[in-house]
Design an enzyme around this catalytic site. Sequence first.
Site, mmCIF file in Angstrom:
data_model
loop_
_atom_site.group_PDB
_atom_site.id
_atom_site.type_symbol
_atom_site.label_atom_id
_atom_site.label_comp_id
_atom_site.label_asym_id
_atom_site.label_seq_id
_atom_site.Cartn_x
_atom_site.Cartn_y
_atom_site.Cartn_z
ATOM 1 C CG HIS A 11 -71.600 -39.507 28.882
ATOM 2 N ND1 HIS A 11 -72.609 -38.742 28.396
ATOM 3 C CD2 HIS A 11 -70.666 -38.655 29.331
ATOM 4 C CE1 HIS A 11 -72.307 -37.461 28.575
ATOM 5 N NE2 HIS A 11 -71.137 -37.379 29.133
ATOM 6 C CE LYS A 36 -81.885 -43.214 30.998
ATOM 7 N NZ LYS A 36 -82.730 -42.873 32.110
ATOM 8 C CG HIS A 125 -65.436 -32.687 23.698
ATOM 9 N ND1 HIS A 125 -65.667 -34.016 23.970
ATOM 10 C CD2 HIS A 125 -66.482 -32.013 24.245
ATOM 11 C CE1 HIS A 125 -66.791 -34.135 24.653
ATOM 12 N NE2 HIS A 125 -67.302 -32.933 24.844
ATOM 13 C CG ASP A 148 -68.666 -30.209 27.632
ATOM 14 O OD1 ASP A 148 -67.787 -29.506 28.171
ATOM 15 O OD2 ASP A 148 -68.414 -31.044 26.750
ATOM 16 N N GLY A 303 -73.499 -30.437 27.073
ATOM 17 C CA GLY A 303 -74.468 -31.019 27.998
ATOM 18 C C GLY A 303 -75.259 -30.001 28.786
ATOM 19 C CG ASN A 307 -80.438 -26.183 33.138
ATOM 20 O OD1 ASN A 307 -81.510 -25.585 33.157
ATOM 21 N ND2 ASN A 307 -79.789 -26.508 34.236
ATOM 22 C CB ALA A 420 -89.606 -39.160 23.608
ATOM 23 N NE ARG A 450 -87.383 -37.664 36.557
ATOM 24 C CZ ARG A 450 -86.875 -38.840 36.207
ATOM 25 N NH1 ARG A 450 -86.647 -39.761 37.110
ATOM 26 N NH2 ARG A 450 -86.581 -39.087 34.957
ATOM 27 C CB THR A 547 -93.295 -38.870 29.080
ATOM 28 O OG1 THR A 547 -92.110 -39.238 29.789
ATOM 29 C CG2 THR A 547 -94.268 -40.033 29.124
#
Lengths: 604, 54
Positions: A11, A36, A125, A148, A303, A307, A420, A450, A547
């Site tokens: 991904h 996406k 990786h 991850d 990944g 968080n 962003a 959210r 955002t």
Amino acid sequence: MRILGLSAFYHDSAAVLLEDGRIIAAAQEERFSRIKHDPAFPRRAAAFCVSRAGGPLDAVVYYEKPLLKFERILTTSIAVAPRGFPAFAAALPDWLHHKLWLPGVIEDELIALGCRAVPVHFSGHHEAHAASAFFASPYERAAILTLDGVGEWTTTAFGRGAGNQLELLRGQRFPHSLGLLYSAFTHHCGFRVNSGEYKLMGLAPYGEPRYEETILRHLINLKADGSFRLNLDYFGFLQGEAMTNARFEALFGGPRRTPDAPLTQLQCDLARSIQVVTEEIVLRLARTLHAETGEQNLCLAGGVALNCVANGRLLREGPFQRVWVQPAAGDAGGALGAALAFYHLRHGASRTADGVHDAMQGAFLGSDYSPEEMAAALTERGLPAERLSPDVLHARLAERLEAGDVVGFFQGRAEFGPRALGARSILADARAPEMQRRLNLKIKFRESFRPFAPIVLAEDAAQWFDLTSPSPYMLFTAPVAAAHRRPAASTAKWEERLSAVRSAIPAVTHVDFSARVQTVDHTGNRALHAVLSAFAARTGCPVLVNTSFNVRGEPPVCHPREAVEGFLATEMDALALGPFFVEKRHLAPGQLSSGALPRSFSPD
Amino acid sequence: MRALRNLGRLLRELWAFAREHKAWWIIPVVVILLAAALLLVGVSSISPFIYSLF
């Protein structure tokens, strides 16, 4: 030396161009393909990177070792046979036709791009994650933690970097994975795995950690050093059927929530519980790593490093003096890490680090467009636009933001990574009590719970947030400063807590008074800094909502044409497209529709 | 020719991988899987001609 780093086929595929150690270009395929988390070979991202190269490529580096990964898949399939056979059979054709032949596949793609064939190399990786964290960091030496779902076998790695050297000390192996554990709860709460984890993180403050003990008692055996073993009786990912199984559902009070079902307090409590456990694991791992390496700086990637709540606690409570997180911490950043690992570790190139500036250039490494291309995108839609000087544009933006307008902000090179940061952003007034709801429901078409992130002038950040260091990549949460908070009832139902005004900047203050802060300094993003300064001069508030410039189910806009489409398809009030400024209030009804097809927004 | 070169490269990588990781079992498994894939492709490409004969 020119190196093309690639990540693909899982991904967030991406390409990165490194030239004599400097990052020249970096982009995710999703920005070009508009799919996406696009896992396909990053053909368009690679073409963009190659177009920025000053000469022919010298090497291509892929971000993981396919045979090692295939060994893991074979071993796992044999271990759980015959139950995992359908999933194995479904995955096999892709391996046999593409992934095992990667050098040839990459060679063909490069030739199609007009490049000559160059050697194709492979990085591990987690070596790629570690390299993206350390070699791009400001530090001369640091401890490294990568976390991850899974790479080849490794799920968590401890490492240490010094100068141009990097060493992975030890790690935890599949299937015992913090990323997969978090994804299991993401799946159970009805969100999409590898995409909805940040929603779960955003939902957590609405809940109580009622299931923390259940998780620790039944799902994982957590050791004092932060290592753990999953109880595989409760998970389905080994068989490839689903992340969780019937036992997991029975343990947490029923079947998984379907994606369209309303959220309840149960999902809030589950989200909070797994978040608390995640933070505890990250903190324990950090303490162990600190004790083992004696380093004062920590670099994070993988990944789980996205968080930002866990990162915020690590910064405030962890043993390290300084923490730097790779802004493209997920698999997209693996393309960067693979190239950096090859350049420093295999090629032996030296590295300089001044302790202050990182190598990411604000993460503004993606594509940019000329004013002529922007003007053409506006003309295509028949939109009249004013062309303004930077000073006038920034002043006008501040004025419209103060008036309550929501503004699309498209400036300079696109960001690399999931956030962003002010190049493909939507800006709004953080002081407006209804702004969070309005942005979620009218602009982003997403769930009303959210939260939104604030941008703040770096020089004023300490007055508004309890933040101990700069956060230019929006990767740390910090509490809103007590002086700006307002008392709010904490016993209300979670839906009611949504509308409570908790601070002077309610649109970016989560229910626990936390905020995912981005600090903006003059050198990092001059245009955004100028807009914030102009807004602060008018209002006394150096904070705005930032955002991503996208709508639900789509990646952030890339081309000016997509920005114009997004502007017209939503209830955005104004668009700052490079030097051009368009306001909807000045458009005729015919121009507003502009022949755009009705949009449907897919779930994200 | 190109396919043969890629096959040779894959087999060399497979051998190096098996030796480094002491995972010799992976060689026959991958070879059998590749042969099965080749057979399937072959069968699916000649089957229209077979059907037309009957």
